[in-house]
Design a protein around this motif. Structure first.
Motif, short mmCIF file in Angstrom:
data_model
loop_
_atom_site.label_atom_id
_atom_site.label_comp_id
_atom_site.label_asym_id
_atom_site.label_seq_id
_atom_site.Cartn_x
_atom_site.Cartn_y
_atom_site.Cartn_z
N ASN A 160 -0.02 -1.02 0.07
CA ASN A 160 0.38 -0.12 0.02
C ASN A 160 0.88 1.20 -0.04
O ASN A 160 0.01 2.59 0.18
N SER A 161 2.25 0.79 -0.36
CA SER A 161 2.97 2.34 -0.24
C SER A 161 2.64 2.46 -2.06
O SER A 161 4.14 1.71 -2.52
N LEU A 162 2.84 4.31 -2.45
CA LEU A 162 3.21 4.29 -3.69
C LEU A 162 5.09 4.02 -3.14
O LEU A 162 5.56 4.38 -4.55
N SER A 163 5.50 4.66 -2.82
CA SER A 163 7.17 5.27 -2.30
C SER A 163 7.53 3.60 -2.12
O SER A 163 8.41 3.82 -3.56
N ALA A 164 7.29 2.60 -2.01
CA ALA A 164 7.90 0.99 -2.46
C ALA A 164 7.41 1.00 -3.62
O ALA A 164 7.94 0.33 -3.79
N LEU A 165 6.24 1.09 -4.42
CA LEU A 165 6.14 0.67 -5.68
C LEU A 165 7.38 1.03 -6.28
O LEU A 165 7.83 0.59 -6.99
N LYS A 166 7.65 2.87 -6.36
CA LYS A 166 8.43 3.18 -7.10
C LYS A 166 9.52 3.28 -7.47
O LYS A 166 10.60 2.69 -8.29
N ARG A 167 10.53 2.49 -6.06
CA ARG A 167 11.04 2.09 -5.51
C ARG A 167 11.58 0.92 -6.27
O ARG A 167 13.02 0.57 -6.75
N PHE A 168 11.14 -0.24 -6.53
CA PHE A 168 10.71 -1.23 -6.83
C PHE A 168 11.20 -1.40 -8.23
O PHE A 168 11.93 -1.64 -8.99
N VAL A 169 10.75 -0.08 -9.01
CA VAL A 169 11.03 -0.60 -10.42
C VAL A 169 11.81 0.26 -10.67
O VAL A 169 12.45 0.02 -11.84
N THR A 170 12.36 1.24 -9.71
CA THR A 170 13.67 1.71 -10.28
C THR A 170 14.74 0.67 -9.96
O THR A 170 16.43 0.74 -10.51
N ALA A 171 14.91 -0.28 -8.73
CA ALA A 171 15.83 -1.50 -8.50
C ALA A 171 16.33 -2.59 -9.61
O ALA A 171 17.35 -3.43 -9.54
N GLU A 172 14.79 -2.59 -9.84
CA GLU A 172 14.56 -3.80 -10.60
C GLU A 172 14.02 -3.92 -11.99
O GLU A 172 13.73 -2.81 -12.87
N ASN A 173 14.20 -4.88 -12.92
CA ASN A 173 12.73 -5.01 -14.29
C ASN A 173 11.51 -5.14 -13.54
O ASN A 173 10.93 -5.58 -14.19
N PHE A 174 10.85 -4.79 -12.17
CA PHE A 174 9.53 -4.32 -11.42
C PHE A 174 9.08 -3.64 -12.90
O PHE A 174 9.78 -2.40 -13.07
N MET A 175 7.96 -3.68 -12.78
CA MET A 175 6.92 -2.24 -13.42
C MET A 175 5.74 -2.23 -12.10
O MET A 175 5.60 -3.09 -10.90
N THR A 176 4.84 -1.19 -12.35
CA THR A 176 3.52 -0.91 -11.31
C THR A 176 2.79 -0.41 -12.64
O THR A 176 2.96 0.44 -13.01
N LEU A 177 1.24 -0.02 -11.81
CA LEU A 177 0.69 0.76 -12.45
C LEU A 177 -0.06 2.08 -11.60
O LEU A 177 0.61 1.81 -10.52
#
Length: 194
Positions: free
Chosen positions: A106-123
């Protein structure tokens, strides 16, 4: 003068309840479902987009992503009680697909960090990532589906409840000054010189 503002981050379902039960005067929600006791004071088209690194395969490919693309790479998502979670749930039913995230937070900050750190994507709603988009590291990719393309940011109040002077003034400020809700100011037309 004398106005005190308290802001709390909630899932869209909880936000609707807070406004409907008079615990909050105003709500700002992303893609809220209809609610019998809630009125929309302003709306702004804010499509759901994929946020990912510029070197992600979907960003390199170009063009919009499909629902199948959401299943092909690690996906980090907000819970289903949030606005984007509602969009994903409805799209799964409408298209008879299963979108399984690798990470839910539920953390928008965490979502953004995962996207920058790995090959994740988020909506996200694109407005939620304007700072990251300015960093030149991340980009967005549209999702080609009517439910993703038609998402709305909304200003909510309780239906048939007049607001006191302070909350009414804050509501006017939101409607007039928040970029996503403020009316577009067009430059004055110049009169031709004769």
């Amino acid at each position: 003068p004398g106005l005190e503002v308290s802001m709390t981050m909630l899932a869209v379902d909880a936000l609707l309840d807070e406004v409907a039960e008079n615990r909050a005067h105003i709500g700002l929600a992303y893609n809220p479902p209809p609610h019998a006791r809630i009125a929309y004071r302003a709306s702004s088209a804010q499509p759901v987009v994929l946020l990912l690194r510029k070197d992600h395969p979907l960003a390199k490919r170009g063009g919009p992503a499909s629902l199948n693309d959401l299943q092909a790479y690690p996906l980090a998502l907000m819970p289903s009680t949030f606005g984007i979670g509602h969009v994903v749930s409805m799209a799964q039913v409408a298209a008879n697909v299963s979108i399984r995230p690798t990470l839910v937070t539920n953390s928008l900050s965490a979502l953004k960090r995962f996207v920058t750190a790995e090959n994740f994507m988020t909506l996200v709603g694109e407005f939620a990532a304007y700072r990251e988009l300015g960093s030149e590291e991340l980009t967005t990719v549209a999702v080609a589906h009517p439910l993703f393309e038609s998402a709305q940011a909304r200003v909510l109040v309780k239906a048939d409840r007049p607001l006191a002077a302070g909350p009414l003034e804050l509501l006017k400020w939101i409607e007039e000054r928040m970029p996503m809700f403020a009316p577009v100011k067009r430059p004055a037309r110049r009169k031709p010189i004769r």
